[in-house]
Design a protein around this motif. Structure first.
Motif, PDB file in Angstrom:
ATOM      1  N   ILE A   1       1.045  -1.201   0.073  1.00 26.62           N
ATOM      2  CA  ILE A   1      -0.059   0.060  -0.021  1.00 26.62           C
ATOM      3  C   ILE A   1       0.879   1.303  -0.178  1.00 26.62           C
ATOM      4  O   ILE A   1       0.677   2.251  -0.702  1.00 26.62           O
ATOM      5  N   GLU A   2       1.899   1.093   0.799  1.00 28.21           N
ATOM      6  CA  GLU A   2       2.802   2.413   0.749  1.00 28.21           C
ATOM      7  C   GLU A   2       3.624   2.714  -0.604  1.00 28.21           C
ATOM      8  O   GLU A   2       3.726   3.783  -0.999  1.00 28.21           O
ATOM      9  N   CYS A   3       3.756   1.466  -1.275  1.00 26.00           N
ATOM     10  CA  CYS A   3       4.336   1.463  -2.637  1.00 26.00           C
ATOM     11  C   CYS A   3       3.404   2.221  -3.493  1.00 26.00           C
ATOM     12  O   CYS A   3       3.832   2.979  -4.425  1.00 26.00           O
ATOM     13  N   ALA A   4       2.131   1.793  -3.304  1.00 25.99           N
ATOM     14  CA  ALA A   4       1.183   2.349  -4.232  1.00 25.99           C
ATOM     15  C   ALA A   4       1.129   3.758  -3.880  1.00 25.99           C
ATOM     16  O   ALA A   4       0.703   4.768  -4.759  1.00 25.99           O
TER      17      ALA A   4
ATOM     18  N   LEU B   1       3.265   5.610  -5.942  1.00 23.44           N
ATOM     19  CA  LEU B   1       3.003   5.768  -7.613  1.00 23.44           C
ATOM     20  C   LEU B   1       1.899   6.786  -7.667  1.00 23.44           C
ATOM     21  O   LEU B   1       1.942   7.312  -8.695  1.00 23.44           O
ATOM     22  N   ILE B   2       0.827   6.620  -6.565  1.00 26.34           N
ATOM     23  CA  ILE B   2      -0.401   7.764  -6.912  1.00 26.34           C
ATOM     24  C   ILE B   2       0.303   9.377  -6.847  1.00 26.34           C
ATOM     25  O   ILE B   2      -0.009   9.915  -7.885  1.00 26.34           O
TER      26      ILE B   2
ATOM     27  N   LYS C   1       0.087  11.902 -10.346  1.00 19.32           N
ATOM     28  CA  LYS C   1      -0.405  13.153 -10.279  1.00 19.32           C
ATOM     29  C   LYS C   1       0.726  14.097 -10.930  1.00 19.32           C
ATOM     30  O   LYS C   1       0.321  15.355 -11.428  1.00 19.32           O
ATOM     31  N   ARG C   2       1.982  13.954 -10.521  1.00 19.43           N
ATOM     32  CA  ARG C   2       2.967  14.812 -11.298  1.00 19.43           C
ATOM     33  C   ARG C   2       2.901  14.469 -12.947  1.00 19.43           C
ATOM     34  O   ARG C   2       2.944  15.343 -13.708  1.00 19.43           O
ATOM     35  N   PHE C   3       2.632  13.224 -12.993  1.00 18.46           N
ATOM     36  CA  PHE C   3       2.104  12.842 -14.522  1.00 18.46           C
ATOM     37  C   PHE C   3       1.122  13.716 -15.236  1.00 18.46           C
ATOM     38  O   PHE C   3       1.272  14.249 -16.274  1.00 18.46           O
ATOM     39  N   GLU C   4       0.064  13.729 -14.369  1.00 22.02           N
ATOM     40  CA  GLU C   4      -1.099  14.503 -14.814  1.00 22.02           C
ATOM     41  C   GLU C   4      -0.661  15.969 -15.033  1.00 22.02           C
ATOM     42  O   GLU C   4      -0.820  16.924 -16.060  1.00 22.02           O
TER      43      GLU C   4
ATOM     44  N   ASN D   1      -7.316   9.982 -13.030  1.00 19.60           N
ATOM     45  CA  ASN D   1      -8.047   9.846 -12.018  1.00 19.60           C
ATOM     46  C   ASN D   1      -7.767   8.249 -11.260  1.00 19.60           C
ATOM     47  O   ASN D   1      -8.120   7.574 -12.219  1.00 19.60           O
ATOM     48  N   ILE D   2      -7.644   8.556  -9.952  1.00 19.96           N
ATOM     49  CA  ILE D   2      -7.534   7.123  -9.417  1.00 19.96           C
ATOM     50  C   ILE D   2      -8.711   6.747  -8.918  1.00 19.96           C
ATOM     51  O   ILE D   2      -9.548   7.263  -8.072  1.00 19.96           O
TER      52      ILE D   2
END
Length: 372
Positions: free
Chosen positions: A186-189, A192-193, A197-200, A223-224
């Protein structure tokens, strides 16, 4: 439906889903989809042959999104303060009514249709686009396509793309007391999130140079939508699953955006995460597209729009995707997006359409269809 269309002299025919639908590169499996030889679109054709130079195909989807318990009267429509409420009132049964009643208006006033009209009334737009794809596989003959969606009576000449990505992250489960020897999926996720958001932000910066989408503050989104993870509160989670949609503009193809998303997902965190992540593209894969701003069908439609009090000087790309890209990509046809209704009312617990806007839309279409 058959009886309603017969009232304006149109013949409604069942067009069963094409047998090769599942084999097409654009076919999108979905758990709510039901593909069988018994399911069909409705094809509506004027019984009277029109001597016209141009044929316009109107696409209207008949399916609606599910209605939650909070929408108590979803399928018992009512009118309040000049709005009609109910599931599909905005997205997009309203637009079928608008089109049919525009044709009826012309007939009742003895005004001839100057464009041949055909209707694709399709299923499964909300989940896969399979209805429209099936119609295309059966063969399309038209000079232009208008896909009807809630656009507040503005004409859009394309839309942004969207792709669905599923990411599975495998951690290393241990007792929380021995957390130093585990890997928290979950912390890895979370990392990634943050990167997504930087990618957005990167995509939005790139979008600034695209004039066709310049009217939107945020023409695309990452959108996650789904996060699932963990097995026990006292254990370091072994698994986490993310599902997200990525919007993109015409500077990316489907292949390009897949590659960039994959690179981001595999180079975000530590070596463990990068080596224990699975990236799948199972879901929407709608291309971004634009029709030429000088297209005759677009210019005519905008003239009709402006004649009836909706001011529109230029046509842009819509910040939502729909079935329109299929006609553009696989039929090479100028494809516009137009309709009444406000997008913020679609899919909502207060779904509604303004009846005055609906009436104005009928006049716009009547003007457009009676112009050579």
């Amino acid at each position: 439906m058959s009886q309603y269309l017969d009232g304006i002299g149109f013949r409604a025919e069942k067009q069963f889903l094409h047998p090769d639908l599942r084999e097409h590169e654009q076919f999108i499996p979905h758990h709510l989809s039901h593909i069988s030889q018994e399911r069909f679109n409705v094809k509506a054709i004027n019984k009277v042959k029109i001597d016209a130079r141009r044929k316009v195909l109107f696409n209207v989807h008949m399916d609606v999104v599910p209605a939650g318990v909070e929408f108590e009267h979803a399928f018992s429509p009512f009118i309040r303060d000049n709005y009609l409420y109910g599931r599909g009132a905005c997205d997009t049964k309203n637009n079928l009514i608008m089109l049919v009643e525009a044709i009826r208006f012309l007939q009742e006033h003895n005004i001839a249709l100057q464009k041949e009209v055909e209707m694709d009334l399709v299923i499964e737009e909300e989940i896969s686009g399979s209805g429209t794809l099936s119609s295309i596989l059966h063969g399309i003959e038209a000079d232009a396509v208008i896909v009807m969606e809630p656009t507040n009576l503005l004409a859009f000449r394309g839309h942004r793309g969207v792709i669905t990505t599923t990411v599975e992250i495998q951690g290393k489960s241990v007792h929380m007391g021995g957390i130093d020897s585990g890997v928290n999926a979950i912390e890895c996720a979370y990392h990634l999130i943050y990167r997504l958001k930087r990618f957005e932000a990167e995509l939005l910066e790139e979008a600034r140079s695209n004039k066709a989408f310049s009217i939107w503050h945020k023409p695309l989104q990452v959108n996650i939508g789904i996060i699932e993870g963990g097995e026990w509160p006292g254990s370091v989670p072994e698994h986490c699953r993310l599902v997200f949609n990525t919007g993109f503009l015409t500077n990316y193809t489907i292949s390009d955006i897949k590659q960039r998303i994959t690179e981001i997902c595999r180079s975000t965190a530590d070596g463990w995460t990068n080596d224990h992540i699975t990236v799948k593209f199972e879901g929407l894969k709608n291309s971004a597209y634009l029709t030429d701003e000088m297209d005759d069908s677009l210019r005519q439609l905008m003239q009709s729009i402006n004649r009836y009090g909706v001011v529109q000087e230029h046509s842009y790309g819509w910040r939502v995707s729909c079935d329109a890209h299929l006609y553009h990509s696989y039929c090479n046809l100028p494809t516009l997006i137009f309709g009444c209704g406000d997008l913020s009312d679609a899919h909502s617990a207060h779904e509604k359409v303004n009846l005055s806007e609906l009436e104005r839309g009928m006049l716009i279409l009547a003007e457009y269809l009676s112009t050579p």
